[in-house]
Motif scaffolding. Structure first.
Motif, mmCIF file in Angstrom:
data_model
loop_
_atom_site.group_PDB
_atom_site.id
_atom_site.type_symbol
_atom_site.label_atom_id
_atom_site.label_comp_id
_atom_site.label_asym_id
_atom_site.label_seq_id
_atom_site.Cartn_x
_atom_site.Cartn_y
_atom_site.Cartn_z
ATOM 1 N N ASP A 75 0.846 -1.188 0.000
ATOM 2 C CA ASP A 75 0.000 0.000 0.000
ATOM 3 C C ASP A 75 0.884 1.242 0.000
ATOM 4 O O ASP A 75 2.099 1.158 0.232
ATOM 5 N N THR A 76 0.275 2.396 -0.224
ATOM 6 C CA THR A 76 1.022 3.653 -0.206
ATOM 7 C C THR A 76 0.255 4.706 0.575
ATOM 8 O O THR A 76 -0.963 4.636 0.719
ATOM 9 N N VAL A 77 1.014 5.690 1.067
ATOM 10 C CA VAL A 77 0.453 6.869 1.720
ATOM 11 C C VAL A 77 1.061 8.095 1.040
ATOM 12 O O VAL A 77 2.280 8.186 0.890
ATOM 13 N N ASP A 78 0.211 9.013 0.602
ATOM 14 C CA ASP A 78 0.698 10.250 -0.006
ATOM 15 C C ASP A 78 1.343 11.100 1.082
ATOM 16 O O ASP A 78 0.671 11.563 2.010
ATOM 17 N N ALA A 79 2.654 11.300 0.962
ATOM 18 C CA ALA A 79 3.409 12.045 1.980
ATOM 19 C C ALA A 79 3.598 13.507 1.607
ATOM 20 O O ALA A 79 4.421 14.191 2.209
ATOM 21 N N GLY A 80 2.850 13.995 0.626
ATOM 22 C CA GLY A 80 2.941 15.396 0.242
ATOM 23 C C GLY A 80 3.970 15.642 -0.846
ATOM 24 O O GLY A 80 4.407 14.724 -1.551
ATOM 25 N N GLY A 81 4.371 16.901 -0.973
ATOM 26 C CA GLY A 81 5.339 17.281 -1.988
ATOM 27 C C GLY A 81 6.769 17.050 -1.525
ATOM 28 O O GLY A 81 7.031 16.658 -0.383
ATOM 29 N N ILE A 82 7.711 17.342 -2.420
ATOM 30 C CA ILE A 82 9.126 17.106 -2.112
ATOM 31 C C ILE A 82 9.598 17.982 -0.958
ATOM 32 O O ILE A 82 10.464 17.572 -0.175
ATOM 33 N N ASP A 83 9.035 19.173 -0.805
ATOM 34 C CA ASP A 83 9.431 20.012 0.322
ATOM 35 C C ASP A 83 8.952 19.444 1.661
ATOM 36 O O ASP A 83 9.417 19.861 2.719
ATOM 37 N N GLU A 84 8.028 18.474 1.617
ATOM 38 C CA GLU A 84 7.575 17.780 2.818
ATOM 39 C C GLU A 84 8.275 16.438 3.014
ATOM 40 O O GLU A 84 8.015 15.740 4.001
ATOM 41 N N SER A 85 9.161 16.084 2.083
ATOM 42 C CA SER A 85 9.744 14.742 2.130
ATOM 43 C C SER A 85 10.739 14.553 3.272
ATOM 44 O O SER A 85 11.205 13.437 3.504
ATOM 45 N N TRP A 86 11.049 15.629 4.013
ATOM 46 C CA TRP A 86 11.847 15.463 5.231
ATOM 47 C C TRP A 86 11.138 14.540 6.221
ATOM 48 O O TRP A 86 11.789 13.937 7.083
ATOM 49 N N ARG A 87 9.841 14.412 6.086
ATOM 50 C CA ARG A 87 9.080 13.561 7.006
ATOM 51 C C ARG A 87 9.444 12.075 6.881
ATOM 52 O O ARG A 87 9.123 11.293 7.772
ATOM 53 N N GLN A 88 10.118 11.701 5.789
ATOM 54 C CA GLN A 88 10.494 10.292 5.618
ATOM 55 C C GLN A 88 12.004 10.114 5.489
ATOM 56 O O GLN A 88 12.471 9.046 5.112
ATOM 57 N N LEU B 212 9.859 1.875 9.229
ATOM 58 C CA LEU B 212 8.651 1.386 9.900
ATOM 59 C C LEU B 212 7.915 0.401 8.999
ATOM 60 O O LEU B 212 7.554 0.729 7.870
ATOM 61 N N ARG B 213 7.693 -0.804 9.507
ATOM 62 C CA ARG B 213 6.893 -1.804 8.788
ATOM 63 C C ARG B 213 5.470 -1.712 9.321
ATOM 64 O O ARG B 213 5.092 -2.434 10.244
ATOM 65 N N GLY B 214 4.694 -0.821 8.744
ATOM 66 C CA GLY B 214 3.342 -0.590 9.240
ATOM 67 C C GLY B 214 2.347 -0.465 8.112
ATOM 68 O O GLY B 214 2.713 -0.328 6.946
ATOM 69 N N GLY B 215 1.079 -0.482 8.483
ATOM 70 C CA GLY B 215 0.015 -0.281 7.518
ATOM 71 C C GLY B 215 -0.259 1.197 7.284
ATOM 72 O O GLY B 215 0.442 2.074 7.799
ATOM 73 N N VAL B 216 -1.293 1.483 6.513
ATOM 74 C CA VAL B 216 -1.598 2.860 6.120
ATOM 75 C C VAL B 216 -1.776 3.763 7.334
ATOM 76 O O VAL B 216 -1.236 4.878 7.389
ATOM 77 N N GLU B 217 -2.514 3.320 8.329
ATOM 78 C CA GLU B 217 -2.772 4.165 9.498
ATOM 79 C C GLU B 217 -1.487 4.461 10.264
ATOM 80 O O GLU B 217 -1.232 5.611 10.652
ATOM 81 N N GLU B 218 -0.662 3.448 10.471
ATOM 82 C CA GLU B 218 0.601 3.651 11.194
ATOM 83 C C GLU B 218 1.536 4.584 10.437
ATOM 84 O O GLU B 218 2.190 5.456 11.038
ATOM 85 N N ILE B 219 1.606 4.401 9.141
ATOM 86 C CA ILE B 219 2.487 5.252 8.327
ATOM 87 C C ILE B 219 1.999 6.691 8.341
ATOM 88 O O ILE B 219 2.794 7.638 8.473
ATOM 89 N N THR B 220 0.704 6.882 8.236
ATOM 90 C CA THR B 220 0.129 8.236 8.265
ATOM 91 C C THR B 220 0.433 8.923 9.593
ATOM 92 O O THR B 220 0.835 10.103 9.627
ATOM 93 N N GLU B 221 0.290 8.197 10.695
ATOM 94 C CA GLU B 221 0.572 8.765 12.016
ATOM 95 C C GLU B 221 2.056 9.084 12.177
ATOM 96 O O GLU B 221 2.417 10.120 12.763
ATOM 97 N N ALA B 222 2.911 8.217 11.652
ATOM 98 C CA ALA B 222 4.351 8.444 11.774
ATOM 99 C C ALA B 222 4.789 9.669 10.975
ATOM 100 O O ALA B 222 5.629 10.452 11.437
ATOM 101 N N LEU B 223 4.225 9.846 9.801
ATOM 102 C CA LEU B 223 4.547 11.042 9.006
ATOM 103 C C LEU B 223 4.142 12.310 9.757
ATOM 104 O O LEU B 223 4.891 13.295 9.781
#
Length: 219
Positions: free
Chosen positions: A173-186, A195-206
């Motif tokens: 699955d994928t989570v939209d993490a925003g634009g490249i200026d937001e890619s510091w979040r990953q 993180l080996r997580g599902g959509v909800e976990e990944i969204t919360e971690a971002l």
């Protein structure tokens, strides 16, 4: 799909294995030349290529090399690609461990924005926090509740969607993490990194990420 992969290390090698197995037409290149890729080509059916030629006709190009080597990519290596080519960047900045000091990144530029500036083309950031073995071992069918999700950042929405579709085909699955200026979040040492997580976990971690680079990942 015609796909060019630059880099045949752990991530590049396993993407080559999976994408060829899914029936894509994959060419792969590295800094040491096509003659060093014979074993991978024989295993997968991928075509060894020079970096200058690997993107010819490609709809998707994957750049999966050490960040310090990005400025050494040959000028115009994307010139022969499909006019709507999507470029996937898996790179990370490891100043103490590998790359040395990159002043622009130390000053706050995101790693993938720096890569964009050097290659002269928009990129989509994904797979940078993925364990290479998971590309082989963690793939699951669409809808499986145990599916791992990956953050995907980029400014080009069409390119981002194409790459999200490929990741879905690969079994994630994928989570939209925003634009490249937001890619510091990953970037390295953020909550989502590794993180080996599902959509909800990944969204919360971002959402929990801080833009402050930790000391382990400063030069």
């Amino acid at each position: 799909m015609k796909i060019g992969i630059i880099g045949a290390g752990n991530i590049g090698g396993n993407l080559t294995r999976r994408l060829t197995a899914l029936g894509h037409d994959v060419s792969v290149a590295n800094s040491r030349g096509p003659h060093t890729l014979t074993a991978l080509a024989e295993e997968t059916g991928a075509t060894p290529a020079d970096i200058a030629d690997v993107a010819k006709g490609a709809r998707l190009v994957v750049v999966t090399i050490p960040l310090k080597n990005v400025p050494d990519l040959p000028a115009g290596f994307l010139d022969g690609a499909d006019e709507d080519v999507a470029v996937l960047d898996t790179g990370n900045y490891y100043p103490q461990q590998r790359d040395g000091l990159i002043a622009e990144i130390e000053a706050g530029l995101t790693e993938s924005r720096w890569t964009e500036q050097h290659i002269g083309h928009a990129v989509v950031k994904a797979f940078n926090g993925t364990y290479a073995e998971d590309i082989i071992d963690k793939a699951l069918p669409k809808g499986d509740p145990g599916r791992v999700a990956l953050p995907v950042a980029g400014d080009d929405e069409a390119a981002k969607q194409l790459i999200r579709d490929v990741i879905d085909e690969l079994g994630f699955d994928t989570v939209d993490a925003g634009g490249i200026d937001e890619s510091w979040r990953q970037q390295p040492n953020t909550p989502v990194y590794g993180l080996r997580g599902g959509v909800e976990e990944i969204t919360e971690a971002l959402a929990a990420a801080s833009p402050e680079r930790t000391d382990d990942f400063k030069a």
